[in-house]
Scaffold this active site. Sequence first.
Site, mmCIF file in Angstrom:
data_model
loop_
_atom_site.group_PDB
_atom_site.id
_atom_site.type_symbol
_atom_site.label_atom_id
_atom_site.label_comp_id
_atom_site.label_asym_id
_atom_site.label_seq_id
_atom_site.Cartn_x
_atom_site.Cartn_y
_atom_site.Cartn_z
ATOM 1 N N THR A 354 38.917 50.434 37.555
ATOM 2 C CA THR A 354 40.167 50.664 38.280
ATOM 3 C C THR A 354 41.292 50.855 37.270
ATOM 4 O OG1 THR A 354 41.728 49.753 39.906
ATOM 5 C CG2 THR A 354 40.594 48.173 38.491
ATOM 6 N N HIS A 406 31.063 34.608 37.274
ATOM 7 C CA HIS A 406 30.621 33.638 36.286
ATOM 8 C C HIS A 406 29.290 32.978 36.682
ATOM 9 C CE1 HIS A 406 31.032 31.464 32.703
ATOM 10 N NE2 HIS A 406 32.233 30.919 32.843
#
Length: 435
Positions: A354, A406
Amino acid sequence: MADIKVPELGESIVEAAILSWRKNEGDPVAKGETVVELETDKVNVEVASEEDGVLEAILKPAGETVSVGETIARIRSGAAGQAAQQVPNQPARGQEPTPLETKHSNAGEKGLAVESRPVEASQGKTGPQTADNPLPAALDQATAPSSVTPPTPRTPSQRRKARQADGPQAAPATSAARTEVVREATAPPAPVAPGTTTASPLRPDEERIPMTRRRQTIARRLLEAKQSTAMLTTFNEIDMSAVLDLRRRRKDQFKEEHGVGLGFMSFFTKAAVGALKAFPMLNAEIEGNEIVVKHHYDIGIAVATPAGLVVPVVRDADRLTFAEIESRIADLAKRAREGTLHPQELQGGTFTITNGGVFGSLFSTPILNPPQVGILGMHAIKERPVAVEGQIVLRPMMYVALSYDHRIVDGAEAVQFLVKVKEMVEDPETLLLEG
């Protein structure tokens, strides 16, 4: 007779909302002509008639949610003139009835109060006074004291109208009046479902705008991304001097040979693919208790459109040249803004890029696009003082950000991934070797 049905909308899309009807009941329709526009979670889809004829019946009104394969209208073959004469000035089925219909059908019901409010004529709710549409006479009959019962007590709607009467609420000159039937508040209010809020009264300088289906989907997916992933972001900065110099020297020749400009996205797409090959866990997703690692590189490119953010996918980016990447991104972005993308072009991405820099963003945290576990954020290029070989010099610098899940991507992998992107963009020759 032919049915107009909701077509296949793409993988995992099973329903849509009717955005607008391009034809009314009784209108002639040509084969291939768009009759209705549908709004899905990702793109708008135009549905055309498969034969010549007349739109005989609209079975589902605008705004209603419909499923794939469901019949939403019927076309009568031929006899266009006859069918059109049979339904003059009639609204499409499912639309709000005209003021005349509302008064005749409801004004005499027991225990009902009649309340007037303006409606814009430009919305097609009422027509001009004609012999077929005796609007003033109908209003006189519906609002006559003998035909209504004063409400006791006043309803919430009436109290709101009374409050608003003190503000600048004059109706526009193009408005026509209609009546709204309101039941008396004889029963206690219905309980509010958990997690919902009740609409609060608006001030005269406020307006209430319904969220589109796409905006609702964007809101839901962003919230799901925050709630269902262990998202963390790492940052770095890139010296864009080498890329800017290469573009300055090669852009005219590149445009002449390939018919497309040499932008930044091809450099970052190539760099992202190289980094994904080195750190494949960023090109994976979680399915239950398993990790699915992708060895194909379908890169989603976030595109801002008037209807909201969409992420079309550049397939097999690792096999494309710089020119092919730029061409595909330009084509996808153009059709995204026009609303003509196919649903399949928005599915199956393995990693997303993006670029907030085109809007002036200097530093931001991109949100994951589940089920992907990584997204690279680009930002504006600004000259900043940096230390180079013991000297302070001005260099065109860009901050970059990598958000990652994560749960399966460790911090060390994420940091090294972003360093790999930095190294490849700062030395564009490595991107040529990567390609």
